[in-house]
Scaffold this motif. Structure first.
Motif, PDB file in Angstrom:
ATOM      1  N   ILE A  46       0.845  -1.184   0.000  1.00 21.11           N
ATOM      2  CA  ILE A  46       0.000   0.000   0.000  1.00 21.11           C
ATOM      3  C   ILE A  46       0.889   1.246   0.000  1.00 21.11           C
ATOM      4  CG2 ILE A  46      -1.950   1.164   1.084  1.00 21.11           C
ATOM      5  CD1 ILE A  46      -2.529  -1.774   0.487  1.00 21.11           C
ATOM      6  N   TRP A  47       0.631   2.142  -0.933  1.00 21.64           N
ATOM      7  CA  TRP A  47       1.327   3.430  -0.984  1.00 21.64           C
ATOM      8  C   TRP A  47       0.335   4.549  -0.643  1.00 21.64           C
ATOM      9  CZ3 TRP A  47       6.382   4.749  -1.754  1.00 21.64           C
ATOM     10  CH2 TRP A  47       7.252   3.744  -2.182  1.00 21.64           C
ATOM     11  N   ASN A  48       0.624   5.287   0.408  1.00 26.62           N
ATOM     12  CA  ASN A  48      -0.211   6.425   0.792  1.00 26.62           C
ATOM     13  C   ASN A  48       0.462   7.700   0.296  1.00 26.62           C
ATOM     14  OD1 ASN A  48      -1.671   8.484   2.046  1.00 26.62           O
ATOM     15  ND2 ASN A  48      -2.049   7.277   3.885  1.00 26.62           N
ATOM     16  N   VAL A  49      -0.235   8.429  -0.589  1.00 29.08           N
ATOM     17  CA  VAL A  49       0.337   9.607  -1.228  1.00 29.08           C
ATOM     18  C   VAL A  49      -0.295  10.901  -0.699  1.00 29.08           C
ATOM     19  CG1 VAL A  49       1.053  10.543  -3.481  1.00 29.08           C
ATOM     20  CG2 VAL A  49       0.584   8.117  -3.261  1.00 29.08           C
ATOM     21  N   ASP A  50      -1.139  10.784   0.331  1.00 30.88           N
ATOM     22  CA  ASP A  50      -1.686  11.982   0.958  1.00 30.88           C
ATOM     23  C   ASP A  50      -0.679  12.490   1.979  1.00 30.88           C
ATOM     24  OD1 ASP A  50      -2.995  13.966   2.315  1.00 30.88           O
ATOM     25  OD2 ASP A  50      -4.765  12.799   2.829  1.00 30.88           O
ATOM     26  N   THR A  51       0.065  13.521   1.608  1.00 31.97           N
ATOM     27  CA  THR A  51       1.139  14.023   2.472  1.00 31.97           C
ATOM     28  C   THR A  51       0.723  15.269   3.260  1.00 31.97           C
ATOM     29  OG1 THR A  51       2.073  15.069   0.480  1.00 31.97           O
ATOM     30  CG2 THR A  51       3.040  12.978   1.193  1.00 31.97           C
ATOM     31  N   GLY A  52      -0.589  15.437   3.455  1.00 34.21           N
ATOM     32  CA  GLY A  52      -1.058  16.460   4.383  1.00 34.21           C
ATOM     33  C   GLY A  52      -1.263  17.835   3.807  1.00 34.21           C
ATOM     34  N   PRO A  57       2.979  19.177   2.408  1.00 30.84           N
ATOM     35  CA  PRO A  57       3.068  19.512   0.982  1.00 30.84           C
ATOM     36  C   PRO A  57       2.108  18.660   0.155  1.00 30.84           C
ATOM     37  CG  PRO A  57       4.799  17.971   1.541  1.00 30.84           C
ATOM     38  CD  PRO A  57       4.034  18.228   2.819  1.00 30.84           C
ATOM     39  N   LEU A  58       1.940  19.033  -1.088  1.00 27.23           N
ATOM     40  CA  LEU A  58       1.234  18.216  -2.073  1.00 27.23           C
ATOM     41  C   LEU A  58       2.280  17.395  -2.818  1.00 27.23           C
ATOM     42  CD1 LEU A  58      -1.381  17.484  -3.625  1.00 27.23           C
ATOM     43  CD2 LEU A  58      -0.918  19.448  -5.116  1.00 27.23           C
ATOM     44  N   THR A  59       1.916  16.155  -3.157  1.00 28.54           N
ATOM     45  CA  THR A  59       2.887  15.234  -3.755  1.00 28.54           C
ATOM     46  C   THR A  59       2.398  14.675  -5.079  1.00 28.54           C
ATOM     47  OG1 THR A  59       3.788  14.568  -1.600  1.00 28.54           O
ATOM     48  CG2 THR A  59       4.115  13.044  -3.428  1.00 28.54           C
ATOM     49  N   ILE A  60       3.325  14.542  -6.038  1.00 32.09           N
ATOM     50  CA  ILE A  60       3.107  13.807  -7.279  1.00 32.09           C
ATOM     51  C   ILE A  60       4.212  12.765  -7.374  1.00 32.09           C
ATOM     52  CG2 ILE A  60       4.403  15.527  -8.635  1.00 32.09           C
ATOM     53  CD1 ILE A  60       2.559  14.912 -10.991  1.00 32.09           C
ATOM     54  N   MET A  61       3.855  11.519  -7.730  1.00 31.39           N
ATOM     55  CA  MET A  61       4.846  10.442  -7.728  1.00 31.39           C
ATOM     56  C   MET A  61       4.750   9.614  -9.002  1.00 31.39           C
ATOM     57  SD  MET A  61       5.688   7.598  -4.772  1.00 31.39           S
ATOM     58  CE  MET A  61       4.287   6.525  -5.019  1.00 31.39           C
ATOM     59  N   ASP A  62       5.906   9.239  -9.520  1.00 26.25           N
ATOM     60  CA  ASP A  62       6.005   8.323 -10.653  1.00 26.25           C
ATOM     61  C   ASP A  62       5.805   6.910 -10.111  1.00 26.25           C
ATOM     62  OD1 ASP A  62       7.036   6.521 -12.620  1.00 26.25           O
ATOM     63  OD2 ASP A  62       8.222   8.126 -13.510  1.00 26.25           O
ATOM     64  N   VAL A  63       4.741   6.236 -10.527  1.00 25.27           N
ATOM     65  CA  VAL A  63       4.429   4.941  -9.926  1.00 25.27           C
ATOM     66  C   VAL A  63       5.379   3.841 -10.375  1.00 25.27           C
ATOM     67  CG1 VAL A  63       1.995   5.516  -9.613  1.00 25.27           C
ATOM     68  CG2 VAL A  63       2.726   4.366 -11.699  1.00 25.27           C
ATOM     69  N   ASP A  64       6.114   4.058 -11.438  1.00 28.28           N
ATOM     70  CA  ASP A  64       7.077   3.052 -11.893  1.00 28.28           C
ATOM     71  C   ASP A  64       8.421   3.178 -11.181  1.00 28.28           C
ATOM     72  OD1 ASP A  64       5.539   1.626 -13.931  1.00 28.28           O
ATOM     73  OD2 ASP A  64       5.547   3.523 -15.001  1.00 28.28           O
ATOM     74  N   THR A  65       8.919   4.388 -11.049  1.00 22.89           N
ATOM     75  CA  THR A  65      10.242   4.598 -10.452  1.00 22.89           C
ATOM     76  C   THR A  65      10.176   4.945  -8.971  1.00 22.89           C
ATOM     77  OG1 THR A  65      10.317   6.971 -10.912  1.00 22.89           O
ATOM     78  CG2 THR A  65      11.042   5.467 -12.677  1.00 22.89           C
ATOM     79  N   LYS A  66       9.006   5.382  -8.507  1.00 22.61           N
ATOM     80  CA  LYS A  66       8.773   5.847  -7.126  1.00 22.61           C
ATOM     81  C   LYS A  66       9.466   7.187  -6.847  1.00 22.61           C
ATOM     82  CE  LYS A  66       6.340   2.198  -6.358  1.00 22.61           C
ATOM     83  NZ  LYS A  66       6.348   1.583  -7.713  1.00 22.61           N
ATOM     84  N   GLU A  67       9.974   7.849  -7.868  1.00 20.83           N
ATOM     85  CA  GLU A  67      10.478   9.208  -7.691  1.00 20.83           C
ATOM     86  C   GLU A  67       9.287  10.126  -7.452  1.00 20.83           C
ATOM     87  OE1 GLU A  67      13.339  12.510  -9.990  1.00 20.83           O
ATOM     88  OE2 GLU A  67      12.581  10.741 -11.056  1.00 20.83           O
ATOM     89  N   PHE A  68       9.447  11.099  -6.568  1.00 21.68           N
ATOM     90  CA  PHE A  68       8.333  12.002  -6.301  1.00 21.68           C
ATOM     91  C   PHE A  68       8.816  13.438  -6.182  1.00 21.68           C
ATOM     92  CE2 PHE A  68       9.784  10.523  -2.139  1.00 21.68           C
ATOM     93  CZ  PHE A  68       9.845  11.698  -1.394  1.00 21.68           C
ATOM     94  N   TRP A  69       7.866  14.349  -6.368  1.00 13.76           N
ATOM     95  CA  TRP A  69       8.131  15.777  -6.277  1.00 13.76           C
ATOM     96  C   TRP A  69       7.054  16.378  -5.386  1.00 13.76           C
ATOM     97  CZ3 TRP A  69       8.035  12.658 -10.423  1.00 13.76           C
ATOM     98  CH2 TRP A  69       9.210  12.542 -11.186  1.00 13.76           C
ATOM     99  N   GLN A  70       7.432  17.428  -4.655  1.00  5.08           N
ATOM    100  CA  GLN A  70       6.502  18.019  -3.709  1.00  5.08           C
ATOM    101  C   GLN A  70       6.461  19.538  -3.816  1.00  5.08           C
ATOM    102  OE1 GLN A  70       8.100  15.956  -0.046  1.00  5.08           O
ATOM    103  NE2 GLN A  70       5.976  15.244   0.085  1.00  5.08           N
ATOM    104  N   SER A  71       5.339  20.081  -3.402  1.00  2.00           N
ATOM    105  CA  SER A  71       5.197  21.531  -3.309  1.00  2.00           C
ATOM    106  C   SER A  71       5.761  22.006  -1.989  1.00  2.00           C
ATOM    107  CB  SER A  71       3.718  21.914  -3.392  1.00  2.00           C
ATOM    108  OG  SER A  71       3.048  21.525  -2.191  1.00  2.00           O
ATOM    109  N   GLU A  72       5.752  23.297  -1.807  1.00  2.00           N
ATOM    110  CA  GLU A  72       6.028  23.842  -0.486  1.00  2.00           C
ATOM    111  C   GLU A  72       4.841  23.492   0.424  1.00  2.00           C
ATOM    112  OE1 GLU A  72       9.008  25.293   0.154  1.00  2.00           O
ATOM    113  OE2 GLU A  72       9.347  24.652  -1.918  1.00  2.00           O
ATOM    114  N   PRO A  73       5.042  23.463   1.738  1.00  2.00           N
ATOM    115  CA  PRO A  73       3.897  23.233   2.643  1.00  2.00           C
ATOM    116  C   PRO A  73       2.782  24.230   2.351  1.00  2.00           C
ATOM    117  CG  PRO A  73       5.957  23.103   3.859  1.00  2.00           C
ATOM    118  CD  PRO A  73       6.307  23.605   2.481  1.00  2.00           C
TER     119      PRO A  73
END
Length: 241
Positions: free
Chosen positions: A201-207, A213-229
């Motif tokens: 299970i991957w939880n992508v709700d980062t609050g 921050p808000l998160t976007i993640m590549d589901v194949d590589t698991k690399e992710f990028w985030q916004s400022e809080p």
């Protein structure tokens, strides 16, 4: 051609712009939104407008979140919900005071079109909250559980990390899909601000609804990028408590 999953936005359009830029999203990327586009920060209508426009330009798959369902109920039945007001709904109601009837109709159509879940060709499940049926999402009796359930994530958190999938006590729900991507329950509740994996299970709700921050993640590589809080991007707002 990436597949990118996006966590709960909660009216934070500025954060959505940031992650799109930081991940260098292009029209060849498939975007999977896990729901909860609204409630919290002041730009819920603008978030919906942005995603509607985005869907006209590239492949976007949009899950239904519990907050989205509450908004749809309010837009179609003007039903007052005091509990919703206290959990981000008040900011949304205020934001809609300046939204035209035409835009509201488009937003209703968007909210009605949202998916309860999405299963891709690699047998990866995307759902806002979870499911309870031991035979999988196709057999769920109560559709509302797709965007309200917390037992899937609670079970993942309580699972002994040493337990293998062939153990008789291993949760059957976890064996049905290769990976399951969820939002709904922010990982800030366990002191995290980045995506958290428990079992498959991957939880992508980062609050983003609060001070995360808000998160976007590549589901194949698991690399992710985030916004400022989000409370820094909306420093003049109180957000959700």
């Amino acid at each position: 051609m990436r597949t990118l999953v996006i966590g709960d936005i909660h009216g934070g359009l500025r954060a959505l712009h940031q992650i799109m830029e930081r991940a260098k999203v292009t029209k060849t990327d498939t975007l999977i939104f896990l729901g909860d586009y609204v409630d919290g920060w002041s730009q819920s209508p603008q978030v919906i407008d942005f995603i509607i426009d985005l869907k006209s330009k590239q492949k976007c798959i949009c899950m239904r979140g519990n907050h989205d369902d509450l908004l749809l109920e309010w837009l179609t039945a003007t039903k007052d919900n005091i509990l919703w007001y206290k959990h981000g709904g008040e900011a949304t109601v205020n934001a809609y005071k300046s939204v035209s009837i035409e835009s509201k109709i488009k937003h209703i159509e968007f909210l009605q079109s949202l998916e309860n879940y999405y299963l891709d060709e690699k047998h990866r499940l995307f759902v806002h909250a979870g499911f309870t049926n031991m035979n999988g999402v196709d057999f769920e009796y109560f559709p509302g559980l797709f965007y309200w359930d917390r037992t899937l994530w609670e079970t993942a958190l309580s699972l002994d990390v040493r337990m293998l999938s062939d153990h008789p006590f291993y949760p059957k729900r976890f064996t049905l899909y290769d990976e399951i991507y969820i939002g709904h329950t922010p990982v800030t509740r366990i002191g995290k601000t980045t995506p958290v994996q428990k079992a498959n299970i991957w939880n992508v709700d980062t609050g983003a609804a609060f001070k995360g921050p808000l998160t976007i993640m590549d589901v194949d590589t698991k690399e992710f990028w985030q916004s400022e809080p989000l409370h820094q991007l909306y420093f003049d707002e109180k957000g959700r408590n």
